[in-house]
Design an enzyme around this catalytic site. Sequence first.
Site, short mmCIF file in Angstrom:
data_model
loop_
_atom_site.label_atom_id
_atom_site.label_comp_id
_atom_site.label_asym_id
_atom_site.label_seq_id
_atom_site.Cartn_x
_atom_site.Cartn_y
_atom_site.Cartn_z
N ARG A 13 1.03 -1.62 -0.32
CA ARG A 13 0.32 0.11 0.10
C ARG A 13 0.90 1.03 -0.05
NH1 ARG A 13 -4.80 1.39 4.92
NH2 ARG A 13 -2.70 0.95 5.91
N ASP A 57 1.84 -12.77 9.70
CA ASP A 57 3.10 -12.96 11.09
C ASP A 57 2.66 -13.94 11.78
OD1 ASP A 57 3.86 -10.42 10.45
OD2 ASP A 57 3.45 -9.33 11.90
N ASP A 75 -2.78 -10.43 13.05
CA ASP A 75 -1.92 -10.11 11.14
C ASP A 75 -1.77 -11.62 10.78
OD1 ASP A 75 0.15 -10.39 9.69
OD2 ASP A 75 0.01 -8.28 9.57
N THR A 83 -0.96 7.72 -1.17
CA THR A 83 -2.28 7.60 -1.96
C THR A 83 -2.90 6.73 -1.83
OG1 THR A 83 -1.24 5.66 -3.46
CG2 THR A 83 -1.01 8.01 -4.75
#
Length: 209
Positions: free
Chosen positions: A104, A203, A200, A108
Amino acid sequence: MSNVHLIDHPLVQHKLTLMRRKDASTNSFRRLLGELSTLMAYEVTRDMPLQDIQIETPLEVMTGKVIDGKKLVLVSILRAGNGFLDGMLNVVPGARIGHIGLYRDPQTLQPVEYYFKMPSEMNERDIIVVDPMLATGNSAAAAVARLKQLQPRSVKFVCLLAAPEGIATMQAAHPEVPIYTAAIDRELNDHGYILPGLGDAGDRIFGTK
């Protein structure tokens, strides 16, 4: 939510609950994901097209059925999607594997592709895109858009958990792409994590922070 398939088999739900527990070890999380993805693969491949072929058994000639068309492609959205692959390959061991990496952009907030490697002759193949979490849906939508450029016969998206926000993003961008998930959770928090979720996924699969 049209075109969203909730896989609510008791074994799927049992294993997902064990994965959600914060005290689940990396080893158990990874093992459960493999088992769960195998179970999900049966549902995801339920409607794969078949063709008739003539074969010879030890006793006689007969007409049997095999999967029609080019070999299936499993596409992992890096890196967490890799946790899905082994379990799904238990069901379709002949499948080809593709990888797409996205991050990402901090300015933006849009996904940026950094890796894309697919098998040859992707046109007219059936594709199953795998990623444990459908959170905002931006990465999934970008991955499917990229894959559509290769003119596959079909695309499906498979995840462990989906947030309503992610489903909405995917359906706005790709309304014809079915979504298969083991659970639709409540919402996203301010950091884009699914609630109640499981943390996550990458992870927890790889034992990183």
